[in-house]
Design a protein around this motif. Structure first.
Motif, PDB file in Angstrom:
ATOM      1  N   GLN B  74       1.844 -87.141  31.681  1.00  0.00           N
ATOM      2  CA  GLN B  74       2.987 -87.199  30.789  1.00  0.00           C
ATOM      3  C   GLN B  74       4.030 -86.174  31.247  1.00  0.00           C
ATOM      4  OE1 GLN B  74       3.361 -85.422  26.729  1.00  0.00           O
ATOM      5  NE2 GLN B  74       2.490 -87.373  26.089  1.00  0.00           N
ATOM      6  N   ASN B  75       5.272 -86.314  30.772  1.00  0.00           N
ATOM      7  CA  ASN B  75       6.266 -85.329  31.191  1.00  0.00           C
ATOM      8  C   ASN B  75       5.888 -83.908  30.758  1.00  0.00           C
ATOM      9  OD1 ASN B  75       6.774 -86.425  28.654  1.00  0.00           O
ATOM     10  ND2 ASN B  75       9.006 -86.408  28.863  1.00  0.00           N
ATOM     11  N   PHE B  78       3.932 -82.606  33.485  1.00  0.00           N
ATOM     12  CA  PHE B  78       4.816 -82.146  34.575  1.00  0.00           C
ATOM     13  C   PHE B  78       5.299 -80.727  34.278  1.00  0.00           C
ATOM     14  CE2 PHE B  78       9.435 -81.789  35.561  1.00  0.00           C
ATOM     15  CZ  PHE B  78       9.307 -81.485  36.906  1.00  0.00           C
ATOM     16  N   ILE B 100       5.090 -90.162  36.050  1.00  0.00           N
ATOM     17  CA  ILE B 100       5.255 -89.338  34.851  1.00  0.00           C
ATOM     18  C   ILE B 100       5.730 -90.214  33.700  1.00  0.00           C
ATOM     19  CG2 ILE B 100       6.546 -87.407  33.867  1.00  0.00           C
ATOM     20  CD1 ILE B 100       6.941 -86.370  36.797  1.00  0.00           C
ATOM     21  N   TYR B 102       7.617 -90.978  30.585  1.00  0.00           N
ATOM     22  CA  TYR B 102       8.853 -90.325  30.113  1.00  0.00           C
ATOM     23  C   TYR B 102       8.905 -90.417  28.593  1.00  0.00           C
ATOM     24  CZ  TYR B 102      13.823 -88.990  30.600  1.00  0.00           C
ATOM     25  OH  TYR B 102      15.031 -88.352  30.563  1.00  0.00           O
ATOM     26  N   THR B 120      13.264 -83.094  30.844  1.00  0.00           N
ATOM     27  CA  THR B 120      12.527 -83.615  32.008  1.00  0.00           C
ATOM     28  C   THR B 120      13.431 -83.828  33.222  1.00  0.00           C
ATOM     29  OG1 THR B 120      10.918 -84.662  30.567  1.00  0.00           O
ATOM     30  CG2 THR B 120      11.072 -85.517  32.816  1.00  0.00           C
ATOM     31  N   GLU B 121      14.502 -84.578  33.055  1.00  0.00           N
ATOM     32  CA  GLU B 121      15.350 -84.872  34.214  1.00  0.00           C
ATOM     33  C   GLU B 121      16.087 -83.624  34.697  1.00  0.00           C
ATOM     34  OE1 GLU B 121      17.455 -88.709  34.496  1.00  0.00           O
ATOM     35  OE2 GLU B 121      16.656 -89.055  32.484  1.00  0.00           O
ATOM     36  N   LEU B 161       9.572 -91.904  36.938  1.00  0.00           N
ATOM     37  CA  LEU B 161       9.484 -91.786  35.488  1.00  0.00           C
ATOM     38  C   LEU B 161       9.160 -93.153  34.894  1.00  0.00           C
ATOM     39  CD1 LEU B 161      12.567 -89.449  34.926  1.00  0.00           C
ATOM     40  CD2 LEU B 161      10.149 -88.822  34.815  1.00  0.00           C
TER      41      LEU B 161
END
Lengths: 189, 170
Positions: B74-75, B78, B100, B102, B120-121, B161
């Protein structure tokens, strides 16, 4: 017991293994005994040496893998013990040099200096064979037996919090990494 | 559970077509079918983790061994892996194929996922990690192949993602 003496006592046995070490004193001392292309020194990413050994062990079932870990590194990734125990590759020997100290970053005491028992933690996580050694002779015998055996073993080696004067070794990180991978590929030919 | 079985199967098959033979994973809702498929496939080594950062070391070990791998997380996983990515994968030029999920983006109902979705991004960009989206089933196979190719040629982490549009059916 000195870590350097422990490493010296098993050095000849490492010739046919893939060896992963943590950063700092452990890497510098093994390197000082004579670098080989089957040695990989993980000079950062504390906690991931055991994970790297697990990835190697599960990918190369016929190859013996040795990880030289430390108390500070292992305490950063105790979950790794449970993951190793879950898959328990018999070709992996996990040595933890426990000097009760974050020696390479200034000698701060770790939790093993205040009672955390890594042998107990490893055993309770499910590692099938866990042993603590306090003499070089016991270290040598235990590690050699574990390498000749077929069961995932964690060896807790209680050592003095001393190390070399410096930690930089004359081998670039990336050079070490490519050399290590090339060595493994050469085994498959 | 409305996690898309069809999309999961397409993703799994695409990974296998790229010769991915080792998957590390930490379970999360959207990954449930993918993890089961990996578990049931004798050609794939599945390693269930306690924490996602372990997967960086495991994938590095697999890479040294000549085995192609991917990480399923999952994010938030990450986020939990960032030091390993920087101080192992980036430092030592290790290819990582990171899939991942998102969470916390448009359509998210779980309040606890939303903060991770926000960053995340931005974090991927800050870390200069090339990333793309798995958002339409027609693109999945090609995107995974392209991501795997880039990870191997550049010797660095690459992220895909997994979006709600692909993974969630309702």
């Amino acid at each position: 017991m000195l870590r350097l003496d422990c490493l010296r006592a098993v050095y000849s046995k490492l010739e046919n293994c893939l060896v992963v070490t943590i950063m700092g004193a452990t890497a510098a001392e093994l390197h000082s005994l004579g670098h080989r292309s089957n040695f990989f020194y993980l000079q950062h990413a504390m906690g991931l040496a055991s994970s790297t050994g697990l990835g190697l062990a599960l990918s190369l079932r016929d190859q013996k893998i040795v990880v030289f870990d430390g108390d500070g590194s292992l305490l950063m990734n105790l979950g790794s013990l449970s993951t190793m125990a879950r898959y328990r590759p018999g070709n992996l020997v996990h040595v933890v040099f426990d000097n009760e100290s974050l020696l390479s970053v200034g000698g701060f005491p770790t939790a093993t200096s205040t009672g955390t028992d890594l042998e107990g933690v490893a055993r309770a996580a499910g590692i099938p064979t866990v042993l603590t050694v306090r003499t070089v002779e016991d270290f040598s015998t235990t590690v050699r037996d574990a390498l000749d055996g077929t069961q995932l073993t964690t060896v807790i080696a209680k050592v003095e919090p001393t190390g070399p004067a410096g930690y930089v070794i004359d081998l670039s990180l990336v050079e070490n990494r490519f050399q290590f991978r090339r060595y493994i590929q050469s085994l498959k030919r | 559970m409305p996690v898309s079985l069809t999309s999961s199967k397409v993703i799994f098959d695409a990974l296998k077509q790229c010769d991915v033979r080792l998957l590390s994973a930490l379970p999360e809702t959207w990954l449930v079918h993918l993890i089961r498929m990996a578990d049931e496939d004798p050609e794939v080594i599945l390693i269930r983790l306690a924490k996602e950062e372990e997967g960086v070391g495991i994938s590095a070990g697999a890479h040294f061994a000549g085995v192609k791998s991917a990480m399923l997380m999952q994010n938030h996983g990450f986020l939990a892996s960032i030091n390993g990515i920087v101080s192992f994968a980036h430092l030592y030029k290790i290819p990582l194929l990171m899939l991942i999920s998102y969470r916390g983006s448009f359509g998210e109902r779980d309040p606890w996922q939303t903060q991770g979705g926000n960053v995340t991004e931005a974090l991927l960009r800050a870390m200069a990690i090339p990333y793309s989206f798995l958002d339409r089933i027609e693109n999945v196979e090609r995107r995974i192949r392209q991501a795997q190719t880039l990870a191997e040629s550049s010797l660095q982490p690459v992220a895909l993602l997994l979006t709600r549009d692909l993974m969630w059916e309702e």
